[in-house]
Each structure stands twice: as structure tokens, then as C-alpha cells.
Scaffold this active site. Structure first.
Site, PDB file in Angstrom:
ATOM      1  N   GLY A 188       0.794  -1.226   0.000  1.00  0.00           N
ATOM      2  CA  GLY A 188       0.000   0.000   0.000  1.00  0.00           C
ATOM      3  C   GLY A 188       0.823   1.272   0.000  1.00  0.00           C
ATOM      4  CB  SER A 189       4.400   2.076  -0.593  1.00  0.00           C
ATOM      5  OG  SER A 189       4.622   1.646  -1.905  1.00  0.00           O
ATOM      6  CG  ASN A 190       2.640   3.116  -5.416  1.00  0.00           C
ATOM      7  OD1 ASN A 190       3.248   4.082  -5.855  1.00  0.00           O
ATOM      8  ND2 ASN A 190       3.176   1.902  -5.350  1.00  0.00           N
ATOM      9  CE  LYS A 207     -10.091 -17.679 -13.264  1.00  0.00           C
ATOM     10  NZ  LYS A 207     -10.522 -18.399 -14.445  1.00  0.00           N
ATOM     11  CG  ASN A 255      -2.230  -1.380 -13.313  1.00  0.00           C
ATOM     12  OD1 ASN A 255      -2.284  -1.582 -12.103  1.00  0.00           O
ATOM     13  ND2 ASN A 255      -1.392  -2.025 -14.107  1.00  0.00           N
ATOM     14  CG  HIS A 293       3.507  -2.506 -15.032  1.00  0.00           C
ATOM     15  ND1 HIS A 293       3.088  -3.737 -14.553  1.00  0.00           N
ATOM     16  CD2 HIS A 293       4.649  -2.730 -15.711  1.00  0.00           C
ATOM     17  CE1 HIS A 293       3.951  -4.669 -14.946  1.00  0.00           C
ATOM     18  NE2 HIS A 293       4.903  -4.079 -15.656  1.00  0.00           N
TER      19      HIS A 293
HETATM   20  C1  GAR Z   1       3.943  -1.300  -7.202  1.00  0.00           C
HETATM   21  O1  GAR Z   1       5.307  -1.350  -7.508  1.00  0.00           O
HETATM   22  C2  GAR Z   1       3.113  -1.429  -8.465  1.00  0.00           C
HETATM   23  O2  GAR Z   1       3.696  -0.816  -9.572  1.00  0.00           O
HETATM   24  C3  GAR Z   1       3.075  -2.921  -8.638  1.00  0.00           C
HETATM   25  O3  GAR Z   1       2.884  -3.417  -7.344  1.00  0.00           O
HETATM   26  C4  GAR Z   1       3.545  -2.553  -6.422  1.00  0.00           C
HETATM   27  C5  GAR Z   1       2.570  -2.241  -5.307  1.00  0.00           C
HETATM   28  O4  GAR Z   1       3.240  -1.634  -4.247  1.00  0.00           O
HETATM   29  N1  GAR Z   1       2.020  -3.322  -9.522  1.00  0.00           N
HETATM   30  C6  GAR Z   1       2.153  -4.300 -10.413  1.00  0.00           C
HETATM   31  O5  GAR Z   1       3.157  -4.960 -10.532  1.00  0.00           O
HETATM   32  C7  GAR Z   1       0.923  -4.525 -11.261  1.00  0.00           C
HETATM   33  N2  GAR Z   1       1.248  -5.342 -12.392  1.00  0.00           N
HETATM   34  P1  GAR Z   1       2.421  -0.966  -3.078  1.00  0.00           P
HETATM   35  O6  GAR Z   1       1.439  -2.006  -2.551  1.00  0.00           O
HETATM   36  O7  GAR Z   1       3.467  -0.623  -2.057  1.00  0.00           O
HETATM   37  O8  GAR Z   1       1.726   0.245  -3.616  1.00  0.00           O
END
Ligand code: GAR
Length: 190
Positions: A11-13, A65, A109, A111
């Protein structure tokens, strides 16, 4: 603009979005709800910290899914939160066209690579093993093609001879934490 975040992990984003909102850097966007498909996901702890409802929603029995009932649960819950924008922030499930059709207002999304390079799982590791000197992250619209929708914006990260996989991961994540709030802020003004 009402934003609903779907996430599966750290959940850092999501935290970067909420911090940006607190600091007045999220434009006219407001995070109104967080949903996670993992009951133990750290992303859910952001709810109480930031005063945003955060809830586990059962995705069904599959790993990557939704089953039909799970998809319906998510569609209904996201609809109920009256989302103008759905943000997938580390949501590790492939969505079916029926899910996208339910939210024509938009799903984006994040990525961790410069798409179209390195789609799919472990994008940072894929790029590292390929020996790229430039990588980064991408925010794109979600279509039925996995990691294939129109690109909204990207941020570049340089890989130097000093780097390790861990330092590249840290750089890509730092770039994501700036890119995603900036994109959401911009979309809120359109
Ligand atoms: C992030 O690096 C995001 O880009 C990636 O998961 C991580 C989530 O980090 N997403 C994917 O790879 C989707 N294909 P977070 O939970 O710390 O936000």
C-alpha cells in the site's frame, strides 16, 4: 473526483496518494475508499491512519482473477462508493472486460516498468535481469489487454553500475510515489 483504490499488498502507493491529498497535492481528487483482496494486506491499515474506509472484499477462490460472485461483489462495492476513478495500486488480479464495462469513467493501473517493456509479474526483476540501463514506471488506462492499455504517463529511472536489484526497486518505488499522485491530480482537473 471520487477515487477508489484497489490494492493487494504493502500500500505504499495508496499511502503516497493519501499523503498527497493531506498536503493538498491531489488536485480535486479525494480518496473515498480502499478495497483489498487480501484480508491481511498492510494497505488496509491506511484506512484508520488517514480516516478513509478500508475494507477486505472476498475475491473468490482464485489467485489471480475474480470468480463471478467476487467480481459482482467488487462491482457493487465500487459502484456504491460512487467512484469517478478507480486506481489499481498494486492490485494483483486480472480484470475481465465485464469489470471494465462497469466503470466506463475509468480505471487506471500503476506498473513498475516502462511499458510496453516488461509487462506482467516481477517487472523490476525482469528489467534488472535483462540488464537495462533505463527503467521506470507507468500509469496507464486499464483495458482487457494485461498491462496494455493507453499510457497516461511514465517516469524514468536510471540504472547505474552501482545499483543492485534492491536499489533499483527502491528507485522505481520512489518514482511511482511521485508519478501516481501527479497523474491523479492531473486527471482530476480534466
Ligand atoms: C507497485 O510497484 C506497483 O507498480 C506494482 O505493485 C507494487 C505495489 O506496491 N504493480 C504491479 O506490478 C501490477 N502489475 P504498493 O502495494 O506498495 O503500492
Amino acid at each position: 473526483m471520487r477515487v477508489v483504490i484497489l490494492g493487494s499488498g504493502r500500500g505504499s502507493n495508496a499511502e503516497a496518494l493519501l499523503a498527497a491529498q493531506q498536503e493538498g497535492r491531489l488536485g480535486d481528487a479525494r480518496v473515498v475508499q480502499i478495497f483489498s483482496d487480501r484480508a491481511a494486506a498492510p494497505i488496509l491499515a491506511l484506512g484508520p491512519r488517514f480516516g478513509v474506509p478500508a475494507q477486505f472484499l472476498d475475491p473468490g477462490p482464485f489467485k489471480t482473477k475474480f470468480d463471478d460472485a467476487g467480481e459482482e461483489r467488487y462491482i457493487e462495492a465500487v459502484r456504491k462508493s460512487a467512484a469517478d476513478l478507480v486506481v489499481l495500486a498494486g492490485f494483483m488480479r486480472i480484470l475481465k472486460p465485464s469489470f471494465m464495462e462497469a466503470f466506463p469513467q475509468g480505471i487506471i493501473n500503476l506498473h513498475p516498468s516502462l511499458l510496453p517493456s516488461f509487462p506482467g509479474l516481477d517487472a523490476i526483476g525482469q528489467a534488472w535481469r535483462r540488464g537495462v540501463k533505463i527503467t521506470g514506471c507507468t500509469v496507464h488506462r486499464v483495458t482487457s489487454e494485461v498491462d496494455g492499455g493507453p499510457i497516461i504517463d511514465q517516469a524514468v529511472v536510471q540504472v547505474t553500475s552501482e545499483d543492485t536489484l534492491a536499489t533499483v526497486e527502491a528507485k522505481v518505488h520512489a518514482a511511482e510515489h511521485l508519478l501516481l499522485p501527479a497523474v491523479v491530480a492531473r486527471l482530476s482537473k480534466q
